[in-house]
Design a protein around this motif. Sequence first.
Motif, mmCIF file in Angstrom:
data_model
loop_
_atom_site.group_PDB
_atom_site.id
_atom_site.type_symbol
_atom_site.label_atom_id
_atom_site.label_comp_id
_atom_site.label_asym_id
_atom_site.label_seq_id
_atom_site.Cartn_x
_atom_site.Cartn_y
_atom_site.Cartn_z
ATOM 1 N N TYR B 117 -5.814 33.037 24.588
ATOM 2 C CA TYR B 117 -7.208 31.880 24.554
ATOM 3 C C TYR B 117 -8.309 32.410 24.123
ATOM 4 O O TYR B 117 -9.196 31.803 23.513
ATOM 5 C CB TYR B 117 -6.957 30.935 25.657
ATOM 6 N N ARG B 120 -8.487 32.676 20.894
ATOM 7 C CA ARG B 120 -8.046 31.121 20.243
ATOM 8 C C ARG B 120 -6.680 31.625 19.335
ATOM 9 O O ARG B 120 -6.798 30.786 18.354
ATOM 10 C CB ARG B 120 -9.089 30.491 19.460
ATOM 11 N N PHE B 142 -4.395 23.060 24.807
ATOM 12 C CA PHE B 142 -4.793 23.548 23.353
ATOM 13 C C PHE B 142 -3.662 22.927 22.464
ATOM 14 O O PHE B 142 -2.637 22.363 23.021
ATOM 15 C CB PHE B 142 -4.743 25.005 23.295
ATOM 16 N N ALA B 229 -8.752 23.501 21.088
ATOM 17 C CA ALA B 229 -8.786 22.604 22.170
ATOM 18 C C ALA B 229 -8.618 21.198 22.014
ATOM 19 O O ALA B 229 -9.079 20.786 21.143
ATOM 20 C CB ALA B 229 -10.204 22.981 22.944
#
Lengths: 477, 477
Positions: B117, B120, B142, B229
């Motif tokens: 994360y 990303r 996500f 997200a």
Amino acid sequence: MSDAIAFLPPDQAILGRRAQIIADLEDLLPPERLVHAPHRLVPFETDGFIAYRRRPLAVALPETTAQVSAVLKYCHRYGIPVVPRGAGTSLSGGAIPQEDAVVIGLSAMTGILDIDYANRAATVQAGVTNLSISDAVSADGFFYAPDPSSQLACTIGGNIGMNSGGAHCLKYGVTTNNLLGVKLVLIDGTVVELGGKHLDAEGLDLLGLVCGSEGQLGIVTEATVRLIAKPEGARPVLFGFDSSEDAGACVADVIGAGIIPVAIEFMDKPAIEICEAFAHAGYPLDVEALLIVEVEGSEAEMEAMLSSIVEIAGRHGVKTVRECQSASEAALIWKGRKSAFGATGRIADYICMDGTVPLSQLSYVLQRTAEIVAGYGLRCANVFHAGDGNMHPLILYNINDPEDAAKAEACGMDILRLCVDAGGCLTGEHGVGIEKRDLMRHQYSKADLAQQMAVRAAFDPGWLLNPNKVFPLEGRG
Amino acid sequence: MSDAIAFLPPDQAILGRRAQIIADLEDLLPPERLVHAPHRLVPFETDGFIAYRRRPLAVALPETTAQVSAVLKYCHRYGIPVVPRGAGTSLSGGAIPQEDAVVIGLSAMTGILDIDYANRAATVQAGVTNLSISDAVSADGFFYAPDPSSQLACTIGGNIGMNSGGAHCLKYGVTTNNLLGVKLVLIDGTVVELGGKHLDAEGLDLLGLVCGSEGQLGIVTEATVRLIAKPEGARPVLFGFDSSEDAGACVADVIGAGIIPVAIEFMDKPAIEICEAFAHAGYPLDVEALLIVEVEGSEAEMEAMLSSIVEIAGRHGVKTVRECQSASEAALIWKGRKSAFGATGRIADYICMDGTVPLSQLSYVLQRTAEIVAGYGLRCANVFHAGDGNMHPLILYNINDPEDAAKAEACGMDILRLCVDAGGCLTGEHGVGIEKRDLMRHQYSKADLAQQMAVRAAFDPGWLLNPNKVFPLEGRG
């Protein structure tokens, strides 16, 4: 002038035919569009990477795609190297010529050909400046998103060559994400069109390949770019921290939480002081690192995003949070940031690095950068696109002191190796140019480079287009 | 089975060596990972483009990059064609094999290797299904954005091959906009890595080139993709119109005003009826055309965007505006849309076109499509990504009636020529495959095609990778 980076030796036969070549080019261009008098060639000797310079054979400044095609066809036939040039703002030496080359400059191709809101697209000649596109559509509520600091001067053709970015690319993407089509002249003079006002295109994505190819696949003469509607509101907010590492960790956590503001810019203390002295932007001077975070949308949207960011910044010991109170204050904040390179130039010569790193490595890379710079006994200012992990350490030195210049170059190369070793790469938006050409071997294996060079050769088998750049001089096959 | 599209004649020498080739491949793979019994080859004869089928020589189902490399190296050495295959959902015949080819299927490479994360990013093996990626990160808030209708079955490797899109790509972009890196095996077995968890990459954008290259440049075995997200909220809203032209004009005006919802999907009356009968989604049955517009964000953001869209729709005589009232209703609305192809398959055979057009041409192209279909005495249902200008007319026919099938194919080709002539292109997300291969000459000049083929040949000079696809069989040089 430095000489750590080698140039290919100029072809003496071409130099010997200079008068004939100029006479031939005079047949292909209007008289005022060919520059060859030695004193008039001086401005074309270098670009933003001022440590290197070479005087070109001649400079063509065509007005039309047909003229670009004619000059390329001629150079192709006689094996004359060609160096494309936008506004000459390249920081990696992408537009630095060579003695046996004809420069093709885009400065006379400044037409805005079509503005088409129904298809959210503008078509322009490649010599149009970046900012001119936004200026042309601003009154109708639109803009062109990528915004290099040099946007007042740099051309869209140069932006395409380098796949340029800018502060506002965190949300909107870099040039390749905002480019819909180009008219491209191949080395033999053939004109091809890639992309258009439609989604995607079948076959291979040559449009994406051309974007960022540093003028080695052909010369772009027209571009169709994406227009975006201006947001309801936008506001930069300043976050001050006690250390660069805290600020870097805060950025990683904001992005890791899935929050994507329009921009997250980073400045360390030296950069803050340099920019504040120039722009009087109201930057806090009692912090070690500053983030400029821009949020946009309605008041409610901006408040919602800001409150999440403030909460995360709190976990990293944020010292100052300052929302700007007016449009003029916002403009000053951005003026300070965007003039960072120019303002730095007032106090010292510098070279600007452009490595990118995964965000999780930001804090570590900032710390190691400081150690590397200190190890060379140099100074450095960091001002960069933190949200994208696109570092810009400015290494300060004295260009007239060869020893200092050599140290600065070596220091820069060490920092770029650090970025690569941390999982990043050599350039986010400035291109490889000549500056980072020989470092390509640090990033890529022989097989990687051979594959890239085979693709390049499929466009320009004779390596006439911008030949000193991007790929190591050895092993070109 | 149709035969309008020619295949290259199989190499008889390869067919004659079949037993030896299978024995050799058995040395390179675990026993259960090589399929060669004739009855077990049947499922690999075709894909979603069911009008054509060929039985391959053998099917390799490797579990590792090393196995893919070994098989490619072997095929390269002996000049054996290779056809890569994801889940076999291609609508353009991209995975249809040929008699002398080894199929390399990705179905055993389903590992999710890394979820990160902070950067990303997720790294997965290429046989992972599209939806599995979102499922793996959903609990953490996500998702992976591109969402082809086949997302339950189709693989990320296939998505990369075709640069797949989906309903939610209007805001988030298609595969190429969400792909950060790949591990790619070249035809000679060399493994290269392109891109990574950093912005951009220096040199030529081979990552972008590979995305959408339909398995002709190498075989992707791992992919690193962008995670996004989830929004605070999301809501589909139904807009019903009295004509397709009104709905099309409304879409063009929404986009032309700079408004970018997450999705704008279009259905005409036949598509509404087919989908409603299958999914009971509550679509209005008294309108000629329906738009599903999805907005997302906070309540205030959704309301603000919706009110602008409602105002524009009013100018085009919108008849019905229906906001969905619950998450289950929203799910049903999307279930209806995403099952459109399957639901159509219940009532007739069909071929699904995939042309794209500039949005300003949407209304005109819808009207001309209806005329073309009527001219062939056929029926058609339109259900497509209107915000992207990505048309999907489904031409209904009877696959067991050769005359009907020939008419449907000819009708489809006419519609694609219409898209190109309106400034669009042959495919938005389904790829060229074999289906549109011979139409490439309608889109591209000889110079354009020669340039693309030269780039292709830089990866695979012997044209072993998926050779029946994408480029016309003549002029490959």
